[in-house]
Design an enzyme around this catalytic site. Structure first.
Site, PDB file in Angstrom:
ATOM      1  N   ARG A   1       0.882  -1.276  -0.031  1.00 31.93           N
ATOM      2  CA  ARG A   1       0.338   0.082  -0.179  1.00 31.93           C
ATOM      3  C   ARG A   1       0.697   1.172  -0.032  1.00 31.93           C
ATOM      4  O   ARG A   1       1.863   1.269   0.571  1.00 31.93           O
ATOM      5  CB  ARG A   1      -0.813  -0.034   1.155  1.00 31.93           C
ATOM      6  CG  ARG A   1      -1.805  -1.126   1.255  1.00 31.93           C
ATOM      7  CD  ARG A   1      -2.482  -1.189   2.507  1.00 31.93           C
ATOM      8  NE  ARG A   1      -3.462  -2.286   2.606  1.00 31.93           N
ATOM      9  CZ  ARG A   1      -4.449  -2.638   1.721  1.00 31.93           C
ATOM     10  NH1 ARG A   1      -5.160  -1.925   1.004  1.00 31.93           N
ATOM     11  NH2 ARG A   1      -5.247  -3.853   2.040  1.00 31.93           N
TER      12      ARG A   1
ATOM     13  N   LYS B   1      -3.955  -0.998   6.292  1.00 31.24           N
ATOM     14  CA  LYS B   1      -5.730  -1.289   6.125  1.00 31.24           C
ATOM     15  C   LYS B   1      -6.021  -2.308   7.281  1.00 31.24           C
ATOM     16  O   LYS B   1      -5.315  -3.366   6.970  1.00 31.24           O
ATOM     17  CB  LYS B   1      -6.070  -1.382   4.860  1.00 31.24           C
ATOM     18  CG  LYS B   1      -7.495  -1.106   4.627  1.00 31.24           C
ATOM     19  CD  LYS B   1      -8.052  -1.219   3.251  1.00 31.24           C
ATOM     20  CE  LYS B   1      -9.597  -1.205   3.062  1.00 31.24           C
ATOM     21  NZ  LYS B   1      -9.907  -1.060   1.838  1.00 31.24           N
TER      22      LYS B   1
ATOM     23  N   HIS C   1      -1.255   3.991  -5.789  1.00 32.52           N
ATOM     24  CA  HIS C   1      -2.010   2.958  -5.309  1.00 32.52           C
ATOM     25  C   HIS C   1      -2.425   2.097  -6.665  1.00 32.52           C
ATOM     26  O   HIS C   1      -2.584   0.959  -6.194  1.00 32.52           O
ATOM     27  CB  HIS C   1      -3.432   3.671  -4.660  1.00 32.52           C
ATOM     28  CG  HIS C   1      -4.281   2.508  -4.170  1.00 32.52           C
ATOM     29  ND1 HIS C   1      -4.973   1.365  -4.542  1.00 32.52           N
ATOM     30  CD2 HIS C   1      -4.338   2.226  -2.637  1.00 32.52           C
ATOM     31  CE1 HIS C   1      -5.342   0.685  -3.748  1.00 32.52           C
ATOM     32  NE2 HIS C   1      -5.144   1.155  -2.566  1.00 32.52           N
TER      33      HIS C   1
ATOM     34  N   HIS D   1      -4.851  -8.689   1.696  1.00 37.03           N
ATOM     35  CA  HIS D   1      -6.180  -8.593   1.687  1.00 37.03           C
ATOM     36  C   HIS D   1      -6.936  -9.585   2.616  1.00 37.03           C
ATOM     37  O   HIS D   1      -8.078  -9.559   2.829  1.00 37.03           O
ATOM     38  CB  HIS D   1      -6.900  -9.204   0.233  1.00 37.03           C
ATOM     39  CG  HIS D   1      -6.839  -8.005  -0.835  1.00 37.03           C
ATOM     40  ND1 HIS D   1      -6.867  -8.415  -1.968  1.00 37.03           N
ATOM     41  CD2 HIS D   1      -6.647  -6.738  -0.546  1.00 37.03           C
ATOM     42  CE1 HIS D   1      -6.454  -7.193  -2.595  1.00 37.03           C
ATOM     43  NE2 HIS D   1      -6.196  -6.220  -1.710  1.00 37.03           N
TER      44      HIS D   1
END
Length: 405
Positions: free
Chosen positions: A246, A275, A337, A363
């Site tokens: 990221r 994240k 990104h 993820h």
């Protein structure tokens, strides 16, 4: 001292050792002359059997005689109607104070102080920045009851129009939270955010994540080699391209997180900019390790690998790589990104295992992947995959990448 007041008489009144009064013949109006020379307008009266006085407007000469007399006549009307002018003034002050307390700024700051107890420092810093940058300048002085849905829509659209759709969405969430908080505190019954979604259209999130197709990578790599930019900026872009990490995590990379001997980048659970706060271990290709060793000669004495241009105690700004891409001619076509999309698309195209790609993109929570038992998922598989990818990039560029060349 009896007789009608005149502006000349007031002007010529000299200070004495003790304060004294100059009286007007009508309206209970006086001038109080202080030993320091200050001159105050006063309305002196009797109410309910007691003597009292109230200040009239601004001191002389900021308020002159005609205006002072008009104000004294207004106070006399109140007195004749059975209203104590002093109590009336106190009520007006309380009402003005209540209005100030019910402004958006007061509510937003109170909400912010309350919410910071549950936020991470990074989140609190980010919310504070956008409150000060966007919400408070536009809404701060307005009473909560005076803020309309159309005012909020204008604000959200302005944020979105400057190319910050994520911030625009966050602003809408914060506005909703602030008004919910204010209603719970009984500062307002208004809910201008209720229908805000119906009249705000925020640009698609995919727009700022623009990315080029695989076929354009050779030209992109050639442009990145030729562009004039700091090795730190180029290094951040290359590391994002090598690892698919990221943007925020990449530009805030700390030297304490990398093990160049083992070729690993370790991100602890709860790391800022990560994240969902997952822990993550990224294997580093030989190219990435070589680049970081080169960069250590530049920033190795600082906390961050990619240090800020103006303040090396801080990381690289989030606009530095964007500006470089614009100079390369990729404005609106490639973002930092968007490099994650480039890598993901390319690796899927090359036939690598989707679980390995998804884990590299972070993820999924590694602690919840079945069979992992607190080891790093697919580490060696991902090491092979990322080394292959770095070699592919060298092949597409026609030569090995060297950020200090």
């Amino acid at each position: 001292m009896a007789g009608s007041l005149t502006n000349e008489r007031i002007k010529d009144a000299l200070p004495r050792e003790r304060k004294y009064w100059l009286a007007d013949e009508l309206n209970n109006l006086y001038v109080l002359v202080m030993p320091n020379g200050a001159k105050y307008w006063k309305f002196r009266y009797r109410y309910d059997g007691r003597s009292d006085e109230v200040t009239v407007g601004k001191p002389y000469p900021r308020m002159l005689l005609p205006a002072a007399r008009a104000e004294a006549r207004r106070l006399q009307v109140l007195l004749d109607g059975g209203v104590d002018p002093q109590e009336k003034k106190r009520q007006e002050k309380r009402a003005a104070k209540q209005i100030r307390a019910n402004t958006f700024e007061a509510a937003a700051n109170d909400w912010y102080e309350f919410r910071t107890k549950a936020w991470k420092p990074r989140t609190a810093q980010q919310v504070r920045a956008y409150l000060d940058l966007d919400l408070l300048p536009a809404l701060g002085r307005h009473p909560l009851d005076a803020i309309t849905t159309s005012m909020l829509a204008d604000l959200v659209h302005k944020i979105d129009d400057r190319g910050a759709p994520d911030v625009a969405k966050k602003a809408r969430q914060w506005l909703k939270a602030i008004f919910q908080y204010a209603r719970a505190k009984e500062w307002t019954t208004a809910d201008p955010v209720r229908d805000l979604h119906a009249i705000t259209i925020i640009n698609a999130e995919s727009e700022p994540h623009a990315h080029i197709p695989y076929e354009e990578l050779p030209a992109f790599l050639a442009a990145m080699k030729e562009v004039s930019a700091s090795p730190l900026v180029k290094g951040a872009a290359y590391l994002a391209l090598w690892t698919a990490s990221r943007p925020g995590v990449t530009r805030t990379l700390r030297w304490s997180e990398v093990d160049l001997d083992e070729g690993l980048w370790n991100i602890k659970k709860g790391r800022d900019e990560m994240k969902r706060g997952y822990r993550h271990v990224t294997p580093l290709s030989r190219q990435a390790v070589a680049a970081l060793k080169d960069l250590h000669r530049i920033s190795g004495t600082f906390e961050h690998v990619f240090v800020g241009r103006n303040d090396p105690s801080k990381p690289l700004s989030d606009g530095a790589v964007k500006a470089m891409f614009e100079r390369m001619g990729y404005a609106g076509r490639q973002t930092m990104h968007g490099l994650r999309h480039v890598v993901s698309s390319a690796l899927n195209r090359k036939g690598y295992v989707s679980d390995h790609i998804e884990r590299q993109l972070a993820h999924k929570d590694p602690d919840k992947i079945r069979g992992v038992y607190n080891t790093e998922p697919y580490l060696e598989d991902r090491r092979t995959m990322l080394q292959d990818w770095a070699d592919i990039l060298d092949s597409l560029a026609g030569e090995p990448v060297a950020i200090l060349s």
